[in-house]
Design a protein around this motif. Sequence first.
Motif, PDB file in Angstrom:
ATOM      1  N   PRO A   1       0.781  -1.127  -0.071  1.00 36.47           N
ATOM      2  CA  PRO A   1      -0.270  -0.091   0.119  1.00 36.47           C
ATOM      3  C   PRO A   1       0.788   1.236  -0.138  1.00 36.47           C
ATOM      4  O   PRO A   1       0.288   2.460  -0.486  1.00 36.47           O
ATOM      5  CB  PRO A   1      -0.733  -0.106   1.183  1.00 36.47           C
ATOM      6  N   GLU A   2       2.024   1.247   0.433  1.00 38.02           N
ATOM      7  CA  GLU A   2       2.967   2.344   0.243  1.00 38.02           C
ATOM      8  C   GLU A   2       3.567   2.721  -1.207  1.00 38.02           C
ATOM      9  O   GLU A   2       3.866   4.000  -1.104  1.00 38.02           O
ATOM     10  CB  GLU A   2       4.261   1.988   1.465  1.00 38.02           C
ATOM     11  N   CYS A   3       3.552   1.803  -2.008  1.00 38.96           N
ATOM     12  CA  CYS A   3       4.266   2.476  -2.959  1.00 38.96           C
ATOM     13  C   CYS A   3       3.659   1.882  -4.216  1.00 38.96           C
ATOM     14  O   CYS A   3       4.042   2.118  -5.397  1.00 38.96           O
ATOM     15  CB  CYS A   3       5.660   1.676  -3.344  1.00 38.96           C
TER      16      CYS A   3
ATOM     17  N   PHE B   1      -3.373  -1.029 -10.544  1.00 36.35           N
ATOM     18  CA  PHE B   1      -2.143  -0.783  -9.727  1.00 36.35           C
ATOM     19  C   PHE B   1      -1.051  -1.687 -10.258  1.00 36.35           C
ATOM     20  O   PHE B   1      -1.272  -2.734 -10.470  1.00 36.35           O
ATOM     21  CB  PHE B   1      -2.410  -0.644  -8.260  1.00 36.35           C
ATOM     22  N   THR B   2       0.184  -1.074 -10.121  1.00 35.70           N
ATOM     23  CA  THR B   2       1.425  -1.776 -10.648  1.00 35.70           C
ATOM     24  C   THR B   2       2.295  -1.763  -9.219  1.00 35.70           C
ATOM     25  O   THR B   2       2.175  -1.090  -8.558  1.00 35.70           O
ATOM     26  CB  THR B   2       2.067  -1.266 -11.926  1.00 35.70           C
ATOM     27  N   ALA B   3       3.230  -2.987  -9.026  1.00 34.43           N
ATOM     28  CA  ALA B   3       4.161  -3.166  -7.922  1.00 34.43           C
ATOM     29  C   ALA B   3       5.471  -2.164  -8.445  1.00 34.43           C
ATOM     30  O   ALA B   3       6.020  -2.160  -9.636  1.00 34.43           O
ATOM     31  CB  ALA B   3       4.674  -4.519  -8.265  1.00 34.43           C
ATOM     32  N   GLN B   4       5.459  -1.579  -7.348  1.00 34.61           N
ATOM     33  CA  GLN B   4       6.969  -0.497  -7.541  1.00 34.61           C
ATOM     34  C   GLN B   4       8.165  -0.915  -6.789  1.00 34.61           C
ATOM     35  O   GLN B   4       9.054  -1.399  -7.236  1.00 34.61           O
ATOM     36  CB  GLN B   4       6.544   0.995  -7.246  1.00 34.61           C
TER      37      GLN B   4
ATOM     38  N   GLY C   1       7.494  -4.802  -4.169  1.00 31.48           N
ATOM     39  CA  GLY C   1       6.299  -4.230  -4.542  1.00 31.48           C
ATOM     40  C   GLY C   1       5.087  -4.868  -3.993  1.00 31.48           C
ATOM     41  O   GLY C   1       3.848  -4.647  -4.289  1.00 31.48           O
ATOM     42  N   TYR C   2       5.171  -6.127  -3.074  1.00 32.49           N
ATOM     43  CA  TYR C   2       4.237  -6.682  -2.432  1.00 32.49           C
ATOM     44  C   TYR C   2       4.420  -6.893  -0.967  1.00 32.49           C
ATOM     45  O   TYR C   2       5.498  -6.931  -0.705  1.00 32.49           O
ATOM     46  CB  TYR C   2       4.186  -8.201  -3.295  1.00 32.49           C
TER      47      TYR C   2
END
Length: 468
Positions: A365-367, A392-395, A404-405
Amino acid sequence: MEHTFDIPTPLLQLINSEQAYHYKIVPTAAHNGTLTFKSINTSEALKQELQIVLGKNIELIEESEEKIQNYLAKNFRKSVTTQSKSLEYNNDFLENLLITAKNIGSSDIHFEPYENRCRVRFRLDGKLKEQYIIPLDEYPIIVNKLKIKAGLDISEKRLPQDGRITVKLNFDEFDIRVSSLPTLYGEKIVLRILSKDASDISLVDLGFTKTELKTYKESIRKPNGILLISGPTGSGKTTTLYATLKLLNDTKTNILTIEDPIEYTLEGINQVQLKENIGLDFASTLRTFLRQDPDIIMVGEIRDVKTANMAIRASLTGHMVLSTIHTNSAWATISRLVDMGIPPFLIASTLNISLAQRLVRILCPECKKETKIEKDIFPQNFEVPEHLKTHFTAQGCNHCYHTGYSGRKAIYEIIPITKSVIKHIKNNDLEIDNYLEENNIKTLKHNAINLIAKGITSVEEVYTLLAD
């Protein structure tokens, strides 16, 4: 060029996670007995302390706090247990490794030999990550230690073997399933870390929607019949079964289980470990169970026709049978039973509910980053729903170790065996999509799309479900 903050594995294993976070240091080089670290603090006092702790000459290079935090988050996992600070590691690399893996929440450890090197990988949140490089000459010693601890034959290197290790600490006890496999360059060893205590598992926390949970609970309240959970290895089937057993477990009920391996222990349940080498298989144990006055029977897995027939027989004689099966969907479970030769009318009269599940990683949720939907990110034949405009994509950030997860949850597909479904089963009708839609039964694919729409997971994470 974007900074990846990756540290090569040979440098990564120079210090452990506790040391890295405590001193806020990052290894960058090891040459002629001298270790070089990036650090916020480059004082002489820190240098001398590290020389005493690590027994090497130390060089420190100044780096910004932000970059040090990024290096630490990407490469060193913090312990998920609060007790880890009280651990006293000895010089035993193997014991250190097992405890570290358990503390950071790893589910499996892979020891793999290759021509020029041997490596150790941990499975974290469903994905493998390289943790250590082992010198070629030390690898056989470590393999033998593991085999001795697991009670395996160290002289047998040509055949696969299976064993078990119990690790006892002053605050914890856990079991490890050991599997050895002969490969081209030596024996590959895989360790599965088993959580011994099932007392904290609850159906409410697994990922069921309110409707799914209500349907599921209704089916397990029936006094007899079969409940089948399907999904690939590592999809959380056993966890769902144990959460179910925990709910059904009381002083008035006799619950028997046959498992391979016993992944959890639950007080009040009689558990049997499968031992096929002495004839203690699923089918023969099930036959014995019927003479043990059971109310509920849990069979680890329906692998063959013999076990399927015994499960049907047990349910027909007034018992509740819970088990797992390897199929891709809840309806495919019924097709599999038909393919095994179980008459459709018997399936229709004994099966209470068919459930399929998968574990998906939750976006941090932070990135996580919201972007517009592009058709080419989906499988070729997938029709993008009209309501899906963004995803939404993982950063990757310090909170999620730059993956990212953060964590995982289960998604389900539940087919209660109603009169309409019974009709489909008896007619051996494999096309049931229209029925599922008319009765608002959510498939794995539908639930995956729902998670994308809510920004809980990414398209990449559920790509295979969308392709079905």
